[in-house]
Design a protein around this motif. Structure first.
Motif, PDB file in Angstrom:
ATOM      1  N   ILE A 131      -1.895  -0.276   7.682  1.00 49.45           N
ATOM      2  CA  ILE A 131      -2.912  -1.319   7.944  1.00 49.45           C
ATOM      3  C   ILE A 131      -2.675  -2.206   9.431  1.00 49.45           C
ATOM      4  N   THR A 132      -1.495  -2.103   9.834  1.00 50.49           N
ATOM      5  CA  THR A 132      -0.984  -2.624  10.950  1.00 50.49           C
ATOM      6  C   THR A 132      -1.284  -2.070  12.158  1.00 50.49           C
ATOM      7  N   THR A 133      -1.298  -0.765  12.181  1.00 49.75           N
ATOM      8  CA  THR A 133      -1.673   0.107  13.408  1.00 49.75           C
ATOM      9  C   THR A 133      -3.095   0.817  13.446  1.00 49.75           C
ATOM     10  N   ASN A 134      -3.612   0.867  12.360  1.00 50.05           N
ATOM     11  CA  ASN A 134      -5.026   1.317  12.283  1.00 50.05           C
ATOM     12  C   ASN A 134      -6.159   0.433  12.498  1.00 50.05           C
ATOM     13  N   ASP A 135      -7.120   0.625  13.031  1.00 42.59           N
ATOM     14  CA  ASP A 135      -8.278  -0.280  13.229  1.00 42.59           C
ATOM     15  C   ASP A 135      -8.894  -0.551  11.848  1.00 42.59           C
ATOM     16  N   PRO A 136      -9.194  -1.638  11.347  1.00 42.45           N
ATOM     17  CA  PRO A 136      -9.568  -1.900  10.112  1.00 42.45           C
ATOM     18  C   PRO A 136     -11.159  -1.348  10.185  1.00 42.45           C
ATOM     19  N   VAL A 137     -11.938  -1.405  11.097  1.00 45.51           N
ATOM     20  CA  VAL A 137     -13.265  -0.865  11.131  1.00 45.51           C
ATOM     21  C   VAL A 137     -13.185   0.581  11.012  1.00 45.51           C
ATOM     22  N   LYS A 138     -12.210   1.360  11.493  1.00 41.74           N
ATOM     23  CA  LYS A 138     -12.099   2.724  11.293  1.00 41.74           C
ATOM     24  C   LYS A 138     -11.629   2.998  10.066  1.00 41.74           C
ATOM     25  N   ILE A 139     -10.677   2.321   9.375  1.00 45.89           N
ATOM     26  CA  ILE A 139     -10.389   2.576   7.746  1.00 45.89           C
ATOM     27  C   ILE A 139     -11.651   2.383   7.040  1.00 45.89           C
ATOM     28  N   GLY A 166     -16.784   9.242  -5.536  1.00 49.22           N
ATOM     29  CA  GLY A 166     -16.070   8.004  -5.914  1.00 49.22           C
ATOM     30  C   GLY A 166     -14.353   8.269  -6.339  1.00 49.22           C
ATOM     31  N   ARG A 167     -13.971   9.179  -6.237  1.00 52.07           N
ATOM     32  CA  ARG A 167     -12.663   9.629  -6.596  1.00 52.07           C
ATOM     33  C   ARG A 167     -11.514   9.357  -5.417  1.00 52.07           C
ATOM     34  N   VAL A 168     -11.711   8.190  -5.092  1.00 49.47           N
ATOM     35  CA  VAL A 168     -10.782   7.655  -3.751  1.00 49.47           C
ATOM     36  C   VAL A 168     -10.350   6.259  -4.055  1.00 49.47           C
ATOM     37  N   ASP A 169      -9.052   6.368  -3.799  1.00 58.04           N
ATOM     38  CA  ASP A 169      -8.426   4.519  -3.662  1.00 58.04           C
ATOM     39  C   ASP A 169      -7.556   5.040  -2.322  1.00 58.04           C
ATOM     40  N   LEU A 170      -6.601   3.799  -2.150  1.00 59.67           N
ATOM     41  CA  LEU A 170      -5.730   3.694  -0.873  1.00 59.67           C
ATOM     42  C   LEU A 170      -4.701   2.735  -1.084  1.00 59.67           C
ATOM     43  N   MET A 171      -3.550   3.021  -0.475  1.00 57.97           N
ATOM     44  CA  MET A 171      -2.610   1.922  -0.525  1.00 57.97           C
ATOM     45  C   MET A 171      -2.218   1.556   0.828  1.00 57.97           C
ATOM     46  N   MET A 172      -2.237   0.344   1.197  1.00 60.78           N
ATOM     47  CA  MET A 172      -1.801  -0.321   2.169  1.00 60.78           C
ATOM     48  C   MET A 172      -0.483  -0.605   2.344  1.00 60.78           C
ATOM     49  N   GLY A 173      -0.037  -0.243   3.524  1.00 63.58           N
ATOM     50  CA  GLY A 173       1.452  -0.539   3.862  1.00 63.58           C
ATOM     51  C   GLY A 173       1.578  -0.761   5.341  1.00 63.58           C
ATOM     52  N   ARG A 174       2.991  -1.103   5.737  1.00 62.34           N
ATOM     53  CA  ARG A 174       3.236  -1.161   7.218  1.00 62.34           C
ATOM     54  C   ARG A 174       3.919   0.075   7.682  1.00 62.34           C
ATOM     55  N   GLY A 175       4.440   1.168   6.795  1.00 62.12           N
ATOM     56  CA  GLY A 175       5.086   2.170   7.181  1.00 62.12           C
ATOM     57  C   GLY A 175       6.626   1.722   7.518  1.00 62.12           C
ATOM     58  N   ASN A 176       7.288   2.999   7.639  1.00 63.13           N
ATOM     59  CA  ASN A 176       8.866   2.716   7.899  1.00 63.13           C
ATOM     60  C   ASN A 176       9.290   3.415   9.382  1.00 63.13           C
ATOM     61  N   GLY A 194      -0.334   0.566  20.634  1.00 62.17           N
ATOM     62  CA  GLY A 194      -0.509  -0.730  21.008  1.00 62.17           C
ATOM     63  C   GLY A 194      -0.245  -2.040  20.491  1.00 62.17           C
ATOM     64  N   GLN A 195       0.467  -1.922  19.704  1.00 60.73           N
ATOM     65  CA  GLN A 195       0.773  -3.096  18.679  1.00 60.73           C
ATOM     66  C   GLN A 195       2.327  -3.526  18.716  1.00 60.73           C
ATOM     67  N   ASP A 196       2.591  -4.686  18.346  1.00 56.81           N
ATOM     68  CA  ASP A 196       4.077  -5.520  18.316  1.00 56.81           C
ATOM     69  C   ASP A 196       4.619  -5.247  17.067  1.00 56.81           C
ATOM     70  N   LEU A 197       5.735  -4.628  17.101  1.00 56.27           N
ATOM     71  CA  LEU A 197       6.336  -4.620  15.714  1.00 56.27           C
ATOM     72  C   LEU A 197       6.790  -6.062  15.206  1.00 56.27           C
ATOM     73  N   ARG A 198       7.057  -6.958  15.958  1.00 58.71           N
ATOM     74  CA  ARG A 198       7.338  -8.247  15.549  1.00 58.71           C
ATOM     75  C   ARG A 198       6.141  -9.215  14.836  1.00 58.71           C
ATOM     76  N   LYS A 199       4.917  -8.574  15.085  1.00 55.30           N
ATOM     77  CA  LYS A 199       3.761  -9.064  14.454  1.00 55.30           C
ATOM     78  C   LYS A 199       3.304  -8.429  13.170  1.00 55.30           C
ATOM     79  N   GLY A 200       4.080  -7.493  12.616  1.00 52.18           N
ATOM     80  CA  GLY A 200       3.666  -6.847  11.702  1.00 52.18           C
ATOM     81  C   GLY A 200       3.044  -7.436  10.350  1.00 52.18           C
ATOM     82  N   LEU A 201       3.798  -8.240   9.827  1.00 52.01           N
ATOM     83  CA  LEU A 201       3.176  -9.149   8.745  1.00 52.01           C
ATOM     84  C   LEU A 201       1.849  -9.725   8.994  1.00 52.01           C
TER      85      LEU A 201
END
Length: 357
Positions: free
Chosen positions: A83-91, A104-114, A123-130
């Motif tokens: 959710i941090t590095t993907n564009d929400p519009v594209k998700i 309908g057989r779809v759900d998803l899990m949001m996370g920041r990765g490791n 193009g994002q800043d790790l310090r702004k992850g949350l």
């Protein structure tokens, strides 16, 4: 109660042969594992999202769409969507499209990765992850529920009268889990929106995650979604099973000792004592999994890793057979027999209920 498989999609050499699968072989193996999961009577297949070696699943919706075309009942999920590095519009677009293709057989899990390096790659800043996680999900949540969205935030271009297409199937967005291994802010975010919270507790003591789950349940109730017991909780774990415990330990030990995430740390015995990792017989897996309720309460989804650390595909498919034939049926029966009536079942899109109930 939903049971399934999740894969992080690592390309790891088999310690017994020294050979690593090609990327092509690993990708095809993951799809074979998913189809096998449905054949074995499991409910869910989930894939991680990574953009760096030694991992292959950089495009989860592509993989899940392929699996959707070859299955009928399996719930298709991610075991992290970044959710941090993907564009929400594209998700919003990608998962709504997948939802239609999979009926309908779809759900998803949001996370920041490791993988910290993924932030500058996109193009994002790790310090702004949350902050990214909070803002991006706020937009995604609206895109699935509103048309003509006006939006102005800190991390992407403004939107004026924007409509994400296609719209969610029958107007019902995919169910969202929020995965975390350490952040109370993520538990709060899941609670605020009335979403699910997934404790991906592979590598840390069970007690570490119990506090996050308790916080999520308390805040879920605080935000008016129901009682704490009605909150949606999912758990992750890993199993390696053989009819005899000593055979499982002997066979799995070289994989454990050289695994990228296990090797060089606590011993196999220490890991199985402190974490959800089960290496043993089907009865031992049943017994240990049933204890998870002591820490987390009744929950809705249990996912197992079975293909990590270079395990051969043949061995992985054997693991799924054991789960489907000897472990999951017993867990379903035992958990159902003691589940309070007020505790809801695992999430499903309404379009799937008549065909999968």
């Amino acid at each position: 109660m939903q049971f399934g498989i999740f894969s992080i999609g690592d390309v790891t050499p088999d310690p017994l042969t020294g050979r690593a699968p090609t990327e092509h072989e690993r990708i095809k193996a993951m799809t074979t594992i998913a189809v096998k999961a449905e054949e074995a009577g499991l409910d869910v297949f989930a894939t991680g999202e990574h953009h760096n070696p030694p991992f292959v699943p950089s495009s989860p919706t592509t993989m899940l769409a392929w699996i959707a075309a070859r299955t009928e009942r399996l719930i298709l999920s991610t075991s992290t969507t970044l959710i941090t590095t993907n564009d929400p519009v594209k998700i919003a677009e990608d998962f709504a499209m997948l939802q239609h293709l999979a009926d309908g057989r779809v759900d998803l899990m949001m996370g920041r990765g490791n993988t910290p390096a993924v932030y500058p790659w996109f193009g994002q800043d790790l310090r702004k992850g949350l902050e990214l996680a909070v803002e991006n999900y706020a937009l995604l949540h609206r895109l699935w529920r509103e048309e003509n969205v006006d939006w102005k935030g800190r991390f992407r271009a403004p939107l004026q009268g924007f409509t994400s297409t296609p719209r969610p199937l029958d107007g019902v967005p995919p169910f969202v889990w929020h995965g975390s291994i350490r952040s109370p802010e993520v538990a709060e975010q899941a609670a605020y929106y009335g979403d699910g919270f997934f404790a991906n507790n592979l590598f840390a003591p069970i007690a570490h995650f119990a506090g996050l789950v308790d916080l999520y349940r308390e805040r879920w109730a605080h935000h008016g979604h129901g009682t704490p017991e009605q909150a949606m909780v999912g758990l992750g774990g890993q199993v390696f099973l053989r009819p005899k415990s000593q055979d499982a330990v002997r066979e799995f030990r070289p994989y454990f000792d050289r695994a990228p995430v296990y090797g060089g740390g606590p011993s196999l015995e220490q890991f199985t004592e402190r974490t959800p990792l089960t290496v043993g017989s089907p009865d031992e897996a049943i017994e240990k999994t049933l204890t998870f309720r002591d820490a987390y309460g009744d929950y809705q989804r249990q996912l197992f890793v079975v293909d990590h650390a270079g395990l051969p595909l043949k061995t992985v498919l054997e693991q799924i057979d054991i789960l489907g034939e000897e472990v999951v049926p017993v867990l379903r029966k035992e958990m159902a027999s003691s589940r309070p009536p007020a505790v809801p079942p695992g999430p499903r899109h309404p379009a799937t209920v008549t065909t999968t109930a």
